[in-house]
Scaffold this motif. Structure first.
Motif, mmCIF file in Angstrom:
data_model
loop_
_atom_site.group_PDB
_atom_site.id
_atom_site.type_symbol
_atom_site.label_atom_id
_atom_site.label_comp_id
_atom_site.label_asym_id
_atom_site.label_seq_id
_atom_site.Cartn_x
_atom_site.Cartn_y
_atom_site.Cartn_z
ATOM 1 N N PRO A 1 0.822 -1.222 0.000
ATOM 2 C CA PRO A 1 0.000 0.000 0.000
ATOM 3 C C PRO A 1 0.853 1.267 0.000
ATOM 4 C CG PRO A 1 -0.851 -1.574 1.584
ATOM 5 C CD PRO A 1 0.464 -2.113 1.122
ATOM 6 N N GLN A 2 1.966 1.230 0.711
ATOM 7 C CA GLN A 2 2.853 2.391 0.754
ATOM 8 C C GLN A 2 3.469 2.651 -0.616
ATOM 9 O OE1 GLN A 2 5.576 1.229 3.824
ATOM 10 N NE2 GLN A 2 4.091 1.509 5.482
ATOM 11 N N VAL A 3 3.951 1.595 -1.247
ATOM 12 C CA VAL A 3 4.577 1.730 -2.566
ATOM 13 C C VAL A 3 3.584 2.264 -3.588
ATOM 14 C CG1 VAL A 3 5.632 0.461 -4.481
ATOM 15 C CG2 VAL A 3 6.266 -0.093 -2.122
ATOM 16 N N GLN A 4 2.380 1.683 -3.625
ATOM 17 C CA GLN A 4 1.375 2.106 -4.604
ATOM 18 C C GLN A 4 0.956 3.560 -4.385
ATOM 19 O OE1 GLN A 4 -1.068 -1.990 -4.520
ATOM 20 N NE2 GLN A 4 -1.904 -0.485 -5.912
ATOM 21 N N THR A 5 0.812 3.943 -3.125
ATOM 22 C CA THR A 5 0.381 5.304 -2.827
ATOM 23 C C THR A 5 1.448 6.322 -3.206
ATOM 24 O OG1 THR A 5 -0.972 4.463 -0.991
ATOM 25 C CG2 THR A 5 -0.532 6.838 -1.033
ATOM 26 N N THR B 1 -1.430 8.070 7.311
ATOM 27 C CA THR B 1 -0.722 7.288 8.315
ATOM 28 C C THR B 1 -1.109 5.816 8.259
ATOM 29 O OG1 THR B 1 -0.308 7.015 10.687
ATOM 30 C CG2 THR B 1 -2.499 7.740 10.054
ATOM 31 N N ASP B 2 -0.244 4.978 8.777
ATOM 32 C CA ASP B 2 -0.595 3.587 9.019
ATOM 33 C C ASP B 2 -1.627 3.582 10.153
ATOM 34 O OD1 ASP B 2 -0.201 0.852 10.424
ATOM 35 O OD2 ASP B 2 0.819 0.614 8.505
ATOM 36 N N SER C 1 -5.202 2.344 5.168
ATOM 37 C CA SER C 1 -6.292 1.377 5.184
ATOM 38 C C SER C 1 -7.601 1.989 4.704
ATOM 39 C CB SER C 1 -6.462 0.811 6.595
ATOM 40 O OG SER C 1 -7.370 -0.263 6.589
ATOM 41 N N ILE C 2 -7.882 3.211 5.132
ATOM 42 C CA ILE C 2 -9.102 3.892 4.681
ATOM 43 C C ILE C 2 -9.033 4.184 3.186
ATOM 44 C CG2 ILE C 2 -10.324 6.114 4.780
ATOM 45 C CD1 ILE C 2 -9.947 5.994 7.831
#
Length: 393
Positions: free
Chosen positions: A204-208, A243-244, A265-266
């Protein structure tokens, strides 16, 4: 192309009766011997998938499935697995063999209910004496146009590929859509714990980050313990902070008034699922009791870590609020119950490993059965008392 995660690929599933030519077609489409081809019924025992690039469509996954009429010893289980593939199918290709089309028509109806676009092809065209007559009969039976193909010779396969490209709904979605615009500074607060292997960021971090760069934003990354320093280094507050979920409280306490706050996550709940249903579902917390039963569903299967969100943190928070006798079941990967009615609430992860169709299928199952469903990020924000102060839409 190979680096595109499976969750971002168009899932194209090939269905049909035993020996309809499904495996031969998969091999023809991919240009590789991906699936075993044999005249023996029931050769394909489990769904087989292969990533590939399709001109005009982009990154895709081709899924070969067991025969719809598999009557071997384990045939019932194999057919059930074929049906489960529908949960993650974006486009269904149904191969017809000459004869009765009862099983294919049943599948087409299920696709209609699930709103899955369907391309139909008449297989083994090279061996059909009266091809025009067979095509007419097939089209009358299924009520739509049918493409004659021979996966063995390649006849009609190009036309089939074009039909697949044409039928895909035009939909471009962004993870951060509605949260930021070009030129905005976005602070990403990312704990680097055991869930983030050394030397790598989680998906998720990489994609964002990649999306923010593509959209012309200015991403700034830090860990929670360095957030104050990161903010101090900026002349003015960032427009958005992501944020995580596990760092919600810490990040909220440092958030400048002018900055909008959300979580990975949201964002993925919006991107992959139905954020409004998730925020509605979290209201079921008010109805829970010490004897309630909760299902925590994870998209991936992994070895639990010391501070795993789904297996450790969420159960701890929930039991602290409702009592140690609270019943919590945890499933991972494909293990998602058909019957959800024993549960008072389903809590799903951000589903970075699933395509959107898969997540929506799970949401729809819960909705139809009248079971509240929410998401890690939403429920963590609710349990920590900051949901009303976090941007969800």
């Amino acid at each position: 192309m190979q680096s595109t995660p499976s969750s971002e690929r168009v899932h194209i599933s090939i269905f049909g009766r035993c020996n309809a030519g499904k495996s031969t077609l998969v091999n023809r489409l991919t240009g590789q011997d991906v699936a075993i081809v044999s005249p023996i019924a029931g050769t394909t025992t489990d769904p087989v998938q292969k990533p590939m690039e399709i001109n005009g469509l982009g990154a895709a996954i081709i899924i070969d499935t067991p025969g719809l009429d598999d009557n071997t010893l384990l045939g019932g289980e194999r057919v059930a697995r074929s049906n489960k593939v529908l949960d993650r199918t974006d486009i269904a290709v149904i191969l017809l063999s000459e004869g009765d089309y009862t099983s294919e028509l049943r599948l087409m109806e299920e696709c209609r209910v699930r709103e899955i676009p369907v391309v139909v092809a008449l297989s083994h065209s090279d061996s059909i004496a009266d091809l025009d007559g067979a095509l007419k009969h097939a089209e009358e039976a299924v009520g739509q146009s049918v493409i004659a193909i021979s996966a063995l010779t390649g006849e009609g396969v190009e036309e089939l590929t074009k039909a697949i490209v044409a039928i895909r709904p035009a939909e471009e979605r962004y993870i951060t859509e509605g949260f930021c615009k070009a030129g905005d500074r976005v602070l990403l607060v990312m704990p680097q714990d055991k869930s983030a292997p050394k030397g790598r960021l989680i998906q998720p971090q990489v994609q964002t980050i990649r999306e923010l760069l593509d959209r012309g934003c200015i991403p700034i990354c830090c860990t929670p313990d360095r957030m104050a320093e990161a903010l101090a280094a900026l002349a003015t507050p960032p427009e958005l902070i992501i944020t995580d979920s596990q760092a919600f409280n810490e990040v909220y306490s440092l958030k400048p008034e002018a900055s909008t706050l959300t979580s990975f996550s949201i964002l993925f709940a919006r991107y992959k699922g139905d954020i409004r249903l998730f925020t509605e579902g979290v209201k079921a917390l008010k109805r829970l009791s010490p004897t309630s039963r909760i299902l925590i569903a994870e998209a991936c299967t992994h070895t639990p870590q010391n501070e795993d969100i789904g297996r450790v943190k969420l159960p701890r928070l929930l039991r602290k609020k409702f009592g140690e006798s609270l019943n919590i079941d945890i499933v991972g990967g494909a293990d998602y119950p058909e019957d959800l009615t024993p549960y008072d609430m389903v809590i799903h992860c951000g589903a970075c490993m699933f395509n959107r169709k898969h997540v929506l299928s799970r949401i729809e199952r819960a909705r139809k059965q009248g079971v509240a469903i929410t998401n890690y990020g939403v429920i963590l924000a609710a349990l920590t008392g900051i949901l009303e102060r976090v941007k969800t839409e």
